[in-house]
Design a protein around this motif. Structure first.
Motif, mmCIF file in Angstrom:
data_model
loop_
_atom_site.group_PDB
_atom_site.id
_atom_site.type_symbol
_atom_site.label_atom_id
_atom_site.label_comp_id
_atom_site.label_asym_id
_atom_site.label_seq_id
_atom_site.Cartn_x
_atom_site.Cartn_y
_atom_site.Cartn_z
ATOM 1 N N GLN A 25 -7.650 -6.162 -7.614
ATOM 2 C CA GLN A 25 -7.529 -5.934 -6.179
ATOM 3 C C GLN A 25 -6.134 -5.424 -5.823
ATOM 4 O O GLN A 25 -5.984 -4.499 -5.018
ATOM 5 N N ARG A 26 -5.114 -5.999 -6.441
ATOM 6 C CA ARG A 26 -3.748 -5.541 -6.156
ATOM 7 C C ARG A 26 -3.558 -4.100 -6.620
ATOM 8 O O ARG A 26 -2.947 -3.288 -5.917
ATOM 9 N N VAL A 39 0.837 -1.194 0.000
ATOM 10 C CA VAL A 39 0.000 0.000 0.000
ATOM 11 C C VAL A 39 0.878 1.251 0.000
ATOM 12 O O VAL A 39 0.664 2.182 0.771
ATOM 13 N N GLU A 44 -5.202 -1.858 -4.128
ATOM 14 C CA GLU A 44 -4.436 -1.799 -2.881
ATOM 15 C C GLU A 44 -3.240 -0.864 -3.019
ATOM 16 O O GLU A 44 -2.945 -0.095 -2.093
ATOM 17 N N ARG A 45 -2.569 -0.891 -4.148
ATOM 18 C CA ARG A 45 -1.449 0.027 -4.338
ATOM 19 C C ARG A 45 -1.951 1.466 -4.452
ATOM 20 O O ARG A 45 -1.310 2.406 -3.971
ATOM 21 N N ASP A 63 -4.308 2.689 -2.861
ATOM 22 C CA ASP A 63 -4.697 3.131 -1.519
ATOM 23 C C ASP A 63 -3.737 4.191 -0.985
ATOM 24 O O ASP A 63 -4.132 5.084 -0.229
#
Length: 202
Positions: free
Chosen positions: A91-92, A51, A95-96, A98
């Protein structure tokens, strides 16, 4: 004006991507408006889990993607439906992204402010609206503006079946919705460029 399409298919290049094929309808409409569009297939990159916008390990490709995000007024996240949810690649990516929650520009605004985003979804089972809701909700949390009807999808209902590239049914609706999505993204991006949001009150 620039747009970035992050294709979150699980298929590495050069394999054909159903998700990228539908996203191309949106790309074509944006290009008709004069938008410069960059399409990135995230699975082809070494994106480490985490993140942060900085590199997590040697070879982590996320900082380059982050730079593309900051250069783009329009973002499209394109994802297949797997088990009724966004792909693990999507999703990855989220998340990054974020980390952008704590990043600000020179006027102390969250870096995602005055940028718009939308979602493209494909799959041969239902779940598209769930994927759209999850991705749109995450992007709104990060600070992106989500215009009305900033999405398109294609699926043939529950259960296994042919893929988008193999089946003509439903394409006309998906393409029409994709063109409307592109027009809405461009229109709201123009409005924000003309009258940008200010930094939130303290």
């Amino acid at each position: 004006m620039k747009a970035l399409v992050l294709n979150c298919t699980l298929k590495t290049s050069p394999d054909p991507s159903n998700t990228e094929a539908l996203a191309h309808v949106v790309v074509e409409q944006l290009e008709k408006e004069g938008v410069i569009v960059d399409v990135v297939r995230a699975v082809d990159l070494d994106i480490a889990p985490g993140v942060t916008s900085d590199a997590i390990r040697a070879g982590d490709a996320w900082p380059g993607v982050h730079e593309k995000l900051l250069r783009s007024e329009i973002l499209v996240i394109a994802s297949p439906t797997w088990l009724g949810r966004p792909s693990s690649v999507a999703q990855r990516v989220l998340e990054r992204m974020d980390a952008m929650l704590s990043e600000t520009d020179d006027e102390d605004r969250p870096v995602a402010y005055n940028r718009v985003a939308g979602v493209v979804v494909t799959g041969n089972e239902d779940g598209a609206h769930h994927v759209i809701s999850e991705v749109s909700g995450a992007l709104a949390d990060i600070g992106y503006t989500i215009p009305g009807q900033a999405w398109t999808y294609w699926h043939l209902g529950p259960g296994p079946g042919p893929d988008y590239l193999e089946e003509e049914r439903g394409r006309e609706w998906s393409h029409r919705t994709g063109r409307a999505m592109a027009a809405n993204l461009y229109g709201v991006a123009q409005a924000l460029a003309a009258r940008p949001l200010e930094a939130p009150p303290q």
